[in-house]
Write a protein that holds these residues in place. Structure first.
Motif, PDB file in Angstrom:
ATOM      1  N   ASP A 245       0.812  -1.222   0.000  1.00 17.29           N
ATOM      2  CA  ASP A 245       0.000   0.000   0.000  1.00 17.29           C
ATOM      3  C   ASP A 245       0.842   1.268   0.000  1.00 17.29           C
ATOM      4  OD1 ASP A 245      -2.393  -1.481   0.116  1.00 17.29           O
ATOM      5  OD2 ASP A 245      -2.219  -1.669   2.298  1.00 17.29           O
ATOM      6  N   ARG A 246       2.148   1.139  -0.161  1.00 15.42           N
ATOM      7  CA  ARG A 246       2.997   2.328  -0.181  1.00 15.42           C
ATOM      8  C   ARG A 246       2.672   3.217  -1.375  1.00 15.42           C
ATOM      9  NH1 ARG A 246       9.053   0.141   0.419  1.00 15.42           N
ATOM     10  NH2 ARG A 246       8.229  -1.413  -1.026  1.00 15.42           N
ATOM     11  N   VAL A 247       2.696   4.532  -1.140  1.00 11.81           N
ATOM     12  CA  VAL A 247       2.455   5.498  -2.212  1.00 11.81           C
ATOM     13  C   VAL A 247       3.551   6.560  -2.179  1.00 11.81           C
ATOM     14  CG1 VAL A 247      -0.045   5.161  -2.265  1.00 11.81           C
ATOM     15  CG2 VAL A 247       0.931   6.907  -0.763  1.00 11.81           C
ATOM     16  N   GLN A 248       3.882   7.097  -3.345  1.00 14.41           N
ATOM     17  CA  GLN A 248       4.864   8.167  -3.405  1.00 14.41           C
ATOM     18  C   GLN A 248       4.165   9.498  -3.203  1.00 14.41           C
ATOM     19  OE1 GLN A 248       7.396   8.255  -6.871  1.00 14.41           O
ATOM     20  NE2 GLN A 248       8.325  10.207  -6.292  1.00 14.41           N
ATOM     21  N   ILE A 249       4.629  10.279  -2.231  1.00 15.53           N
ATOM     22  CA  ILE A 249       4.008  11.559  -1.936  1.00 15.53           C
ATOM     23  C   ILE A 249       4.900  12.747  -2.263  1.00 15.53           C
ATOM     24  CG2 ILE A 249       2.549  10.528  -0.151  1.00 15.53           C
ATOM     25  CD1 ILE A 249       4.387  11.787   1.955  1.00 15.53           C
ATOM     26  N   GLY A 250       6.189  12.508  -2.573  1.00 16.44           N
ATOM     27  CA  GLY A 250       7.084  13.617  -2.872  1.00 16.44           C
ATOM     28  C   GLY A 250       8.253  13.211  -3.740  1.00 16.44           C
ATOM     29  N   ILE A 251       8.896  14.232  -4.338  1.00 18.48           N
ATOM     30  CA  ILE A 251      10.132  14.082  -5.107  1.00 18.48           C
ATOM     31  C   ILE A 251      11.172  14.985  -4.465  1.00 18.48           C
ATOM     32  CG2 ILE A 251      11.260  14.357  -7.347  1.00 18.48           C
ATOM     33  CD1 ILE A 251       8.428  14.254  -8.602  1.00 18.48           C
ATOM     34  N   VAL A 252      12.321  14.465  -4.109  1.00  8.62           N
ATOM     35  CA  VAL A 252      13.357  15.253  -3.444  1.00  8.62           C
ATOM     36  C   VAL A 252      13.735  16.452  -4.313  1.00  8.62           C
ATOM     37  CG1 VAL A 252      15.692  15.258  -2.533  1.00  8.62           C
ATOM     38  CG2 VAL A 252      14.268  13.229  -2.254  1.00  8.62           C
ATOM     39  N   SER A 253      13.670  17.657  -3.713  1.00  9.06           N
ATOM     40  CA  SER A 253      13.909  18.867  -4.488  1.00  9.06           C
ATOM     41  C   SER A 253      14.992  19.757  -3.896  1.00  9.06           C
ATOM     42  CB  SER A 253      12.603  19.665  -4.631  1.00  9.06           C
ATOM     43  OG  SER A 253      12.786  20.823  -5.410  1.00  9.06           O
ATOM     44  N   PHE A 254      14.837  20.196  -2.631  1.00 13.62           N
ATOM     45  CA  PHE A 254      15.835  21.114  -2.072  1.00 13.62           C
ATOM     46  C   PHE A 254      16.019  20.914  -0.573  1.00 13.62           C
ATOM     47  CE2 PHE A 254      11.790  23.440  -2.031  1.00 13.62           C
ATOM     48  CZ  PHE A 254      11.735  23.934  -0.740  1.00 13.62           C
ATOM     49  N   VAL A 255      17.179  21.410  -0.084  1.00  8.91           N
ATOM     50  CA  VAL A 255      17.532  21.255   1.320  1.00  8.91           C
ATOM     51  C   VAL A 255      18.476  22.371   1.741  1.00  8.91           C
ATOM     52  CG1 VAL A 255      19.486  19.809   0.765  1.00  8.91           C
ATOM     53  CG2 VAL A 255      18.487  19.648   3.026  1.00  8.91           C
ATOM     54  N   VAL A 256      18.403  22.734   3.000  1.00 10.70           N
ATOM     55  CA  VAL A 256      19.367  23.682   3.536  1.00 10.70           C
ATOM     56  C   VAL A 256      20.665  22.947   3.844  1.00 10.70           C
ATOM     57  CG1 VAL A 256      18.765  23.390   5.956  1.00 10.70           C
ATOM     58  CG2 VAL A 256      19.647  25.563   5.200  1.00 10.70           C
ATOM     59  N   TRP A 257      21.759  23.686   3.818  1.00 11.15           N
ATOM     60  CA  TRP A 257      23.059  23.115   4.196  1.00 11.15           C
ATOM     61  C   TRP A 257      23.326  23.479   5.626  1.00 11.15           C
ATOM     62  CZ3 TRP A 257      26.343  20.281   1.112  1.00 11.15           C
ATOM     63  CH2 TRP A 257      27.581  19.992   1.674  1.00 11.15           C
ATOM     64  N   GLY A 258      23.690  22.585   6.608  1.00 15.08           N
ATOM     65  CA  GLY A 258      23.997  21.211   6.301  1.00 15.08           C
ATOM     66  C   GLY A 258      22.854  20.251   6.558  1.00 15.08           C
ATOM     67  N   CYS A 259      23.066  19.098   6.033  1.00 19.54           N
ATOM     68  CA  CYS A 259      22.040  18.064   6.039  1.00 19.54           C
ATOM     69  C   CYS A 259      21.739  17.515   7.431  1.00 19.54           C
ATOM     70  CB  CYS A 259      22.481  16.925   5.132  1.00 19.54           C
ATOM     71  SG  CYS A 259      22.953  17.434   3.476  1.00 19.54           S
ATOM     72  N   GLU A 260      22.711  17.598   8.338  1.00 15.82           N
ATOM     73  CA  GLU A 260      22.557  16.992   9.659  1.00 15.82           C
ATOM     74  C   GLU A 260      22.061  17.967  10.727  1.00 15.82           C
ATOM     75  OE1 GLU A 260      25.777  13.919  10.587  1.00 15.82           O
ATOM     76  OE2 GLU A 260      26.810  15.223   9.163  1.00 15.82           O
ATOM     77  N   ASP A 261      21.690  19.194  10.309  1.00 19.49           N
ATOM     78  CA  ASP A 261      21.391  20.230  11.288  1.00 19.49           C
ATOM     79  C   ASP A 261      19.934  20.298  11.722  1.00 19.49           C
ATOM     80  OD1 ASP A 261      24.028  20.946  11.282  1.00 19.49           O
ATOM     81  OD2 ASP A 261      23.792  22.601   9.867  1.00 19.49           O
TER      82      ASP A 261
END
Length: 281
Positions: A245-261
């Motif tokens: 029943d998994r559905v795709q709800i998003g496409i990876v687009s943008f992120v702030v730097w850094g990723c771990e913050d």
């Protein structure tokens, strides 16, 4: 402050907003360096990652597609993105992955990007007509490719056609990709596909961090510090639910730097683009 495109993106120093649009190249800043790192790691093992995530066993996400990107202006380097398999002949990715590209090599049924799996070339890519590289609105593209036979490690993802009015607020979802797994270590020992659990947040909360980029067709997520999408994950799927029943709800687009913050990350909201996507399947 430094910001970047994900794909899950490159850092540019700006004051008013996270992006410089066409003046900044995702591929040169992010895709090419990350692709070359993965290639060296895979070859050594003969065989923008998820930060703080876990390696993915083959077949857990059979709809995941790796993209090796061949560019218009250079022959000896490749860039990289992710995508998702929709049908035997269609896959879905972010529009910015096709910028300056001349061909994708789609990689199906593989834990690694540059080795293994079923590999198909395609230059038949349709970018959303309202794609705007300056603010990343409508960051969606369809890839048409040769027929792919489904099996236990290659099968399509379901789109949320029965949840077209669902904003998925508060829901936990899974993102996956071949991007960096650390802000501080650009050369991880393990080059395999990874995943991370992220929670959907409201656009009202997300727009405080990205005032120029969040619109109704944006979906944002938040995760504990140390877990998120990162450089090299662009174009990959965000998936909700479990089992068949998994559905795709998003496409990876943008992120702030850094990723771990612990900052929010932005996705193209699938439900906003359902008519456009479905009419091209």
């Amino acid at each position: 402050m430094k910001w970047n495109w994900l794909v899950f993106l490159a850092a540019v120093a700006v004051e008013a907003g996270p992006f410089k649009g066409s003046q900044w190249s995702y591929h040169e800043s992010v895709g090419i360096p990350r692709s070359e790192q993965l290639k060296k790691l895979e070859l050594a093992a003969n065989s923008t990652r998820i930060v703080g995530g876990t390696p993915v066993p083959l077949g857990r996400h059979p709809f995941m597609v790796g993209l090796v990107i061949h560019l218009n202006y250079v022959d000896w380097y490749t860039s990289m993105c992710g995508a998702s398999l929709l049908t035997h002949t269609r896959s879905l990715t972010a529009a910015h992955c096709w910028d300056d590209a001349r061909m994708f090599t789609l990689v199906f049924g593989s834990q690694t990007l540059h080795t293994g799996g079923l590999r198909i070339d395609s230059d038949d890519v349709e970018v959303h007509p309202d794609w705007n590289p300056d603010n990343l609105h409508n960051d969606v593209a369809i890839i048409r490719h040769d027929w792919v036979q489904f099996n236990n490690v290659i099968s399509p993802i379901i789109l949320p056609t029965e949840d077209a009015n669902n904003d998925f607020l508060g829901m936990w979802a899974v993102a996956m990709g071949y991007g960096r797994i650390s802000d501080t270590n650009p050369n991880p020992a393990n080059p395999e596909l990874r995943e991370a659990n992220l929670q959907v947040i409201s656009n009202e909360e997300c727009v405080q961090r990205y005032p120029n980029n969040v619109v109704s067709s944006t979906l944002c997520t938040l995760a504990p510090v140390g877990i998120n999408t990162c450089v090299g994950d662009s174009g990959g799927p965000l998936v909700a639910g479990s089992g068949p029943d998994r559905v795709q709800i998003g496409i990876v687009s943008f992120v702030v730097w850094g990723c771990e913050d612990g900052f929010p990350h932005g996705f193209a909201r699938i439900t906003s683009f359902l008519p456009w996507i479905l009419s091209r399947q």
